[in-house]
Design a protein around this motif. Structure first.
Motif, PDB file in Angstrom:
ATOM      1  N   LEU A  37       0.828  -1.203   0.000  1.00 38.47           N
ATOM      2  CA  LEU A  37       0.000   0.000   0.000  1.00 38.47           C
ATOM      3  C   LEU A  37       0.864   1.255   0.000  1.00 38.47           C
ATOM      4  N   HIS A  38       1.953   1.227   0.725  1.00 38.28           N
ATOM      5  CA  HIS A  38       2.875   2.378   0.735  1.00 38.28           C
ATOM      6  C   HIS A  38       3.479   2.584  -0.651  1.00 38.28           C
ATOM      7  N   ARG A  39       3.830   1.507  -1.324  1.00 39.90           N
ATOM      8  CA  ARG A  39       4.408   1.600  -2.662  1.00 39.90           C
ATOM      9  C   ARG A  39       3.382   2.128  -3.662  1.00 39.90           C
ATOM     10  N   VAL A  40       2.138   1.662  -3.537  1.00 36.41           N
ATOM     11  CA  VAL A  40       1.081   2.129  -4.429  1.00 36.41           C
ATOM     12  C   VAL A  40       0.826   3.620  -4.195  1.00 36.41           C
ATOM     13  N   ALA A  41       0.746   4.024  -2.936  1.00 33.95           N
ATOM     14  CA  ALA A  41       0.519   5.431  -2.616  1.00 33.95           C
ATOM     15  C   ALA A  41       1.637   6.307  -3.186  1.00 33.95           C
ATOM     16  N   ALA A  42       2.873   5.849  -3.066  1.00 33.72           N
ATOM     17  CA  ALA A  42       3.994   6.612  -3.612  1.00 33.72           C
ATOM     18  C   ALA A  42       3.890   6.701  -5.134  1.00 33.72           C
ATOM     19  N   ALA A  43       3.503   5.614  -5.780  1.00 32.89           N
ATOM     20  CA  ALA A  43       3.369   5.617  -7.233  1.00 32.89           C
ATOM     21  C   ALA A  43       2.257   6.534  -7.711  1.00 32.89           C
ATOM     22  N   LEU A  44       1.264   6.729  -6.853  1.00 32.42           N
ATOM     23  CA  LEU A  44       0.144   7.613  -7.196  1.00 32.42           C
ATOM     24  C   LEU A  44       0.363   9.036  -6.672  1.00 32.42           C
ATOM     25  N   GLY A  45       1.529   9.264  -6.052  1.00 35.21           N
ATOM     26  CA  GLY A  45       1.835  10.601  -5.535  1.00 35.21           C
ATOM     27  C   GLY A  45       1.008  10.979  -4.321  1.00 35.21           C
TER      28      GLY A  45
END
Length: 90
Positions: A81-89
């Motif tokens: 989830l942290h990686r997805v959030a970072a990818a979505l800014g």
């Protein structure tokens, strides 16, 4: 007589089968899973990305994004989830 309509599965379940004491905790967890899955889907589509495009940004297979968007997925996903959030800014 006004009829209350909803498409919220947990609300419907609660009306048809009132929860017991033990059900409250399970239903709260399920509601959280649904909310997280919906948030990921909404953020991804708002960014104009397909599951595959987001997966490329995160560095995972598209199926991993699909699993995160599935409210029934029980895998350990906090790091993802942290990686997805970072990818979505976010």
């Amino acid at each position: 007589m006004s009829k209350h309509t909803t498409n919220d599965a947990l609300d419907i379940l609660d009306r048809r089968h009132p929860p017991t004491t033990g059900d409250h905790e399970q239903r709260a967890l399920l509601r959280q899973q649904i909310e997280v899955a919906e948030m990921i889907y909404q953020a991804r589509t708002a960014a104009g990305l397909t599951q595959g495009a987001l997966a490329d940004r995160v560095g995972v297979a598209a199926s991993a994004i699909g699993q995160l968007e599935d409210a029934e997925y029980d895998g350990d996903c906090l790091a993802m989830l942290h990686r997805v959030a970072a990818a979505l800014g976010q």
